[in-house]
Design a protein around this motif. Structure first.
Motif, mmCIF file in Angstrom:
data_model
loop_
_atom_site.group_PDB
_atom_site.id
_atom_site.type_symbol
_atom_site.label_atom_id
_atom_site.label_comp_id
_atom_site.label_asym_id
_atom_site.label_seq_id
_atom_site.Cartn_x
_atom_site.Cartn_y
_atom_site.Cartn_z
ATOM 1 N N LEU A 48 62.556 32.571 72.474
ATOM 2 C CA LEU A 48 62.450 33.326 71.217
ATOM 3 C C LEU A 48 63.033 32.537 70.049
ATOM 4 C CD1 LEU A 48 63.539 36.926 72.314
ATOM 5 C CD2 LEU A 48 61.231 36.126 71.872
ATOM 6 N N THR A 49 64.191 31.927 70.291
ATOM 7 C CA THR A 49 64.874 31.195 69.222
ATOM 8 C C THR A 49 64.055 30.010 68.733
ATOM 9 O OG1 THR A 49 66.962 31.835 70.232
ATOM 10 C CG2 THR A 49 67.078 30.100 68.603
ATOM 11 N N ASN A 50 63.275 29.439 69.622
ATOM 12 C CA ASN A 50 62.489 28.258 69.251
ATOM 13 C C ASN A 50 61.002 28.561 69.176
ATOM 14 O OD1 ASN A 50 64.653 26.019 69.308
ATOM 15 N ND2 ASN A 50 65.012 27.181 71.171
ATOM 16 N N GLY A 51 60.668 29.820 69.017
ATOM 17 C CA GLY A 51 59.253 30.225 69.036
ATOM 18 C C GLY A 51 58.542 30.132 67.709
ATOM 19 N N GLY A 52 59.169 29.551 66.701
ATOM 20 C CA GLY A 52 58.524 29.397 65.391
ATOM 21 C C GLY A 52 58.220 30.739 64.752
ATOM 22 N N THR A 53 57.189 30.746 63.907
ATOM 23 C CA THR A 53 56.875 31.982 63.174
ATOM 24 C C THR A 53 56.336 33.068 64.104
ATOM 25 O OG1 THR A 53 54.721 31.041 62.663
ATOM 26 C CG2 THR A 53 56.399 30.896 60.940
ATOM 27 N N PHE A 54 55.825 32.667 65.273
ATOM 28 C CA PHE A 54 55.263 33.656 66.200
ATOM 29 C C PHE A 54 56.334 34.649 66.651
ATOM 30 C CE2 PHE A 54 53.606 34.977 70.423
ATOM 31 C CZ PHE A 54 52.427 35.552 69.987
ATOM 32 N N THR A 55 57.502 34.125 66.999
ATOM 33 C CA THR A 55 58.601 35.016 67.412
ATOM 34 C C THR A 55 59.624 35.220 66.287
ATOM 35 O OG1 THR A 55 59.924 33.177 68.259
ATOM 36 C CG2 THR A 55 58.443 34.255 69.832
ATOM 37 N N GLY A 56 59.384 34.572 65.157
ATOM 38 C CA GLY A 56 60.340 34.690 64.056
ATOM 39 C C GLY A 56 61.577 33.821 64.257
ATOM 40 N N GLY A 84 74.331 24.707 64.280
ATOM 41 C CA GLY A 84 74.216 25.765 65.291
ATOM 42 C C GLY A 84 72.810 26.344 65.305
ATOM 43 N N ASN A 85 72.307 26.554 66.517
ATOM 44 C CA ASN A 85 70.916 27.028 66.632
ATOM 45 C C ASN A 85 70.882 28.562 66.651
ATOM 46 O OD1 ASN A 85 68.177 27.067 66.958
ATOM 47 N ND2 ASN A 85 68.183 26.419 69.098
ATOM 48 N N ASP A 86 71.160 29.137 65.493
ATOM 49 C CA ASP A 86 70.998 30.592 65.366
ATOM 50 C C ASP A 86 70.235 30.872 64.076
ATOM 51 O OD1 ASP A 86 72.807 30.232 63.345
ATOM 52 O OD2 ASP A 86 74.471 31.199 64.357
ATOM 53 N N ALA A 87 70.111 32.151 63.719
ATOM 54 C CA ALA A 87 69.253 32.503 62.577
ATOM 55 C C ALA A 87 69.679 31.765 61.313
ATOM 56 C CB ALA A 87 69.309 34.011 62.356
ATOM 57 N N THR A 88 70.960 31.838 61.004
ATOM 58 C CA THR A 88 71.434 31.210 59.770
ATOM 59 C C THR A 88 71.317 29.695 59.861
ATOM 60 O OG1 THR A 88 72.971 33.053 59.630
ATOM 61 C CG2 THR A 88 73.338 31.232 58.128
ATOM 62 N N GLY A 89 71.708 29.138 61.010
ATOM 63 C CA GLY A 89 71.652 27.688 61.192
ATOM 64 C C GLY A 89 70.250 27.146 61.029
ATOM 65 N N GLN A 90 69.286 27.813 61.624
ATOM 66 C CA GLN A 90 67.894 27.359 61.521
ATOM 67 C C GLN A 90 67.412 27.402 60.073
ATOM 68 O OE1 GLN A 90 65.283 29.535 64.112
ATOM 69 N NE2 GLN A 90 65.960 28.466 65.952
ATOM 70 N N TYR A 91 67.726 28.527 59.415
ATOM 71 C CA TYR A 91 67.228 28.687 58.051
ATOM 72 C C TYR A 91 67.876 27.665 57.111
ATOM 73 C CZ TYR A 91 65.929 30.837 53.648
ATOM 74 O OH TYR A 91 65.420 31.057 52.399
ATOM 75 N N LEU A 92 69.192 27.542 57.221
ATOM 76 C CA LEU A 92 69.908 26.636 56.330
ATOM 77 C C LEU A 92 69.499 25.184 56.557
ATOM 78 C CD1 LEU A 92 71.580 29.152 55.722
ATOM 79 C CD2 LEU A 92 73.640 27.791 55.955
ATOM 80 N N SER A 93 69.387 24.790 57.824
ATOM 81 C CA SER A 93 69.085 23.378 58.088
ATOM 82 C C SER A 93 67.659 23.024 57.678
ATOM 83 C CB SER A 93 69.328 23.041 59.555
ATOM 84 O OG SER A 93 68.555 23.869 60.383
#
Lengths: 363, 410
Positions: A162-170, B189-198
């Motif tokens: 899910l975390t790496n699913g791109g826009t498909f999983t958000g 960090g690979n979480d919501a904020t980390g992904q968006y910020l990076s």
């Protein structure tokens, strides 16, 4: 000069100790299969239903009602876990991921195809059931702790996908959905209506659990739980029944996941990771997986305990740990067992008979 | 008897007048939802600290005059325990049970988005300091009937923050290195904020001519050495420890031990923390604060602010400066209420906020909300002299005028 009868005193003390240990045995026994009178079962069900239906009218506030909704959809997921663990003896520590399958399936159907709550619900539940069955395939070859590890791995893998699913999983940010599609005259944006929607689903889950419990299917599952080899030897298709119960558990999880999605209206992978899964396992053990109201009791304890005692997350975890230890030591059947034992002790009924009772004995 | 009656009437009138005076100061209920416990506590506590300070200052100054009434801020602070379900329950309570007019918080993207689905329909203003809200704040969402019409992002857009940070880091480090840096590794960090910020920071660095590799670590990582060893093999000129500051404080000493790179950048680590922890590196290290540093600020207003902020008992932490993402907006909101002259017209307050500006502590340039309800201000970047813990050289970088190529804004 008064005469003292020491021997009588000793006998009295011994009798007292015996009574005390008998009472303790009564209160701590796991009597899941001891049937309660039908009238007691009916009164309990009616009282619980009335209480749950009346809850929004008691003026307890929106905060309380919000936590009640969280408790109810969690309990629905727990009923699935209760079936597979309590009835078939298959424990999972990745059940939140199965809820996540339902939630994400519904969210993706909403984002990609514009399907709403009602239309996406059957697909989401079906997908959760299928995934539950697929994860269950290894249980045909391995069991016990191996399956627990497999579910944990599935949970971790699910979050990574899910975390790496791109826009498909958000990705890690997650997905958003709108409100539950209104029914004629019922707008689910109103919190009490949302509560009744989740409550209706809980009643369905309770009814299904009860019916499975008293059915031949339920008896078969319990036979597998107690002695798999023996069950196989008398002609029970163990593999099919195991997969079946895991798929039923998946259905419950899918339903809970979709309800969670439309309550929060935003989901992200962290909701379905290892920690929430462990909490689900904790809840079902605290409440009592073999008891009809056990999962609900477990959900109420874990969701409301921090509220009632104003505990922060660290204190809560300590409290849950202590509760779990106490339950394991004193109430192996969970709090549900304790409540039933108290009833049995008060009414003089047998609370020590642990097995062999009627199949409708799930209190 | 008649005189007694007259006396009683006078006394009653006097009592009524006294009561009227006592009622002249009415309460303006404002909610704060923040993590006062749980994993986001270091950021969450800063919101509460800023809210307490702002409310105290506004009330001490006489309150907010709206129409012919004066209101004193009454804060309703709720701990979300870093749990989305508790956040939702708290938002419901504040909006529906208490009836707050505005909510400050939360520190987390997911929670803020879920909260906005409660505050929006109830027409309760929401001020959230998450730059990742830029992903959802668009024309449709902030329209009059949009679900984010009442939500405001009190942190600059990420491409702006990333742009000013990248520029500041490179301008401070380049003179310190033997040759101009060309290769950067962003460690996040690979979480919501980390992904968006990076996603924005990588493009900002590329716009500055850097070849960039992105390495992500799972949230809650404590042993970074395998990933850092991998990064060392990439031979970077600069390793950028991007979001988040708490993890960076664990990873950075490990990187120093391994000698991963000839220079570093630590995002969200205040010079004050660097000094307090006696961190020391034999290579140049840059630091940035969100948004300005409490440990080494060039602005006297900021220094005064932090003296008062810490004076109220707030803890000095890596994220203390985050409090400045929330503080100014109390005063701006109060100003908008006074201008509108009505408490129960949130649409007018939103309109007033969008057309007004406010000169606050966080920025020497007045704050302005753009059409997507986002503010703009500069970022402070500091460099630590090698082999010291307390020698800082700081610069304030203005954000770029436009997003870099490949960055669609947000």
């Amino acid at each position: 000069m008064p005469v003292t009868d020491n021997s009588a005193g000793k006998t009295g003390a011994a009798t007292g100790r015996t009574r005390a240990s008998h009472r303790l045995a009564l209160l701590t026994a796991d009597n899941a299969s001891v049937p309660l009178p039908a009238s007691v079962q009916a009164i309990t069900a009616i009282l619980l239903a009335v209480l749950l239906i009346a809850l929004p009218w008691l003026g307890l506030g929106y905060r309380f009602l919000s936590i009640a909704i969280t408790t109810l959809y969690t309990a629905i997921g727990l009923y699935g876990l209760g079936l597979q663990f309590g009835q078939a003896g298959i424990m999972s520590v990745g059940h939140a991921a199965l809820m996540g399958v339902g939630a994400y399936a519904s969210a993706i159907l909403s984002v990609q195809l514009g399907l709403g709550f009602w239309t996406s619900l059957p697909f989401a539940m079906a997908l959760s059931a299928i995934v539950g069955g697929v994860i269950g395939l290894p249980t045909l070859r391995v069991g016990g702790q191996h399956y627990i590890i497999i579910t944990f791995c599935f949970c971790a893998l699910f979050v990574i996908v899910l975390t790496n699913g791109g826009t498909f999983t958000g990705s890690a940010t997650g997905l958003d959905v709108g409100s539950v599609t209104p029914l004629p005259g019922i707008n689910f944006d109103k919190l009490s209506n949302n509560y009744y929607l989740v409550l209706a689903a809980l009643f369905l889950a309770l009814a299904a659990t009860y019916l499975i419990g008293i059915s031949r299917y339920g008896r078969t599952l319990r036979a597998i739980r107690e002695n798999e080899q023996l069950a196989r030897s008398v002609g029970i298709n163990v593999d099919l029944h195991k997969l079946g119960v895991l798929m039923v558990s998946g259905l419950f999880a899918g339903l809970a996941g979709v309800l969670q999605l439309y309550y929060l209206r935003h989901i992200s992978p962290t909701l379905f990771g290892a920690f929430p899964s462990l909490y689900l396992a904790l809840m079902v053990m605290l409440g009592g997986a073999r008891y009809l109201y056990g999962p609900l009791i477990g959900a109420v304890i874990v969701n409301f305990l921090p509220e009632v005692l104003n505990l922060d997350p660290v204190d809560s975890r300590i409290a849950y740990g202590i509760c779990l230890l106490l339950v394991i030591l004193l109430l192996p059947g969970g709090v549900g067992a304790g409540i039933k034992n108290v009833y049995c002790a008060l009414t003089g009924g047998s609370g020590t008979q642990t097995q062999g009772g009627g199949s409708n004995g799930r209190a | 008897m008649r005189q007694l009656g007259l006396g009683l009437a006078v006394a009653a009138a006097g009592f009524a007048m006294a009561l009227q005076t006592a009622r002249a100061d009415e309460e303006l209920p404002i909610g704060v939802i923040a993590a006062q416990s749980g994993s986001f506590v270091s950021a969450g506590n800063t919101i509460v600290g800023a809210a307490n300070l702002a409310a105290q200052q506004i009330n001490d100054a006489g309150g907010i005059k709206v129409g012919d009434k004066t209101y004193k801020i009454k804060l309703y602070i709720r701990d979300n325990r870093t749990d989305v379900n508790v956040t939702i329950a708290a938002a419901r309570e504040l909006v529906n049970d208490i009836g707050v007019k505005a909510i400050w918080g939360t520190e987390t993207h997911d929670f803020s988005v879920s909260m906005a689905k409660i505050t929006g329909p109830a027409k309760v203003l929401q001020f959230s300091g998450n730059s990742s809200l830029g992903a959802v704040l668009d024309d449709k969402a902030v329209a009059d009937d949009g679900w984010l019409h009442y939500a405001f992002q009190s942190e600059p857009q990420e491409w702006q923050r990333s742009g000013s940070t990248a520029k500041g880091v490179l301008s401070l480090l380049t003179p310190q290195l033997k040759s101009p840096p060309k290769h950067s590794v962003v460690f996040v960090g690979n979480d919501a904020t980390g992904q968006y910020l990076s996603s924005h920071y990588v493009k900002a660095l590329e716009a500055e001519g850097q070849k960039v590799d992105l390495v992500q670590y799972p949230p809650d990582t404590t042993d970074f050495s395998p990933l850092l060893t991998r990064i060392k093999g990439m031979k970077p000129d600069i390793v950028h420890f991007w979001y988040n500051g708490d993890s960076t404080l664990t990873a950075f000493p490990q990187a120093l031990k391994l000698g991963v790179a000839p220079s570093y950048f630590l995002f969200g680590v205040d010079p004050g923390i660097y000094q307090e922890r006696s961190l020391k590196a034999d290579v140049p290290v840059t630091l940035s604060c969100v948004p300005v540093c409490w440990g080494s600020s060039p602005y006297p207003e900021v220094k005064q602010y932090f003296e008062k902020y810490f004076g109220l008992g707030a803890a000095k932490g890596p994220q203390s400066s985050v409090s400045l993402l929330y503080y100014d907006y109390f005063f701006w909101y109060a100003k908008a209420l006074e201008k509108v002259g009505k408490l129960d017209d949130p649409d007018a307050v939103v309109a007033e906020l969008l057309k007004s500006d406010y000169k606050g502590v966080v920025s020497p340039v007045p704050l302005v909300f753009n059409k997507h309800h986002q503010v703009t201000f500069a970022t402070e970047v500091c460099m630590v002299e090698p082999n010291t813990s307390d020698q800082f050289k700081c610069a304030v970088e203005q954000p770029p005028a436009a997003p870099p190529p490949g960055d669609n804004g947000g």
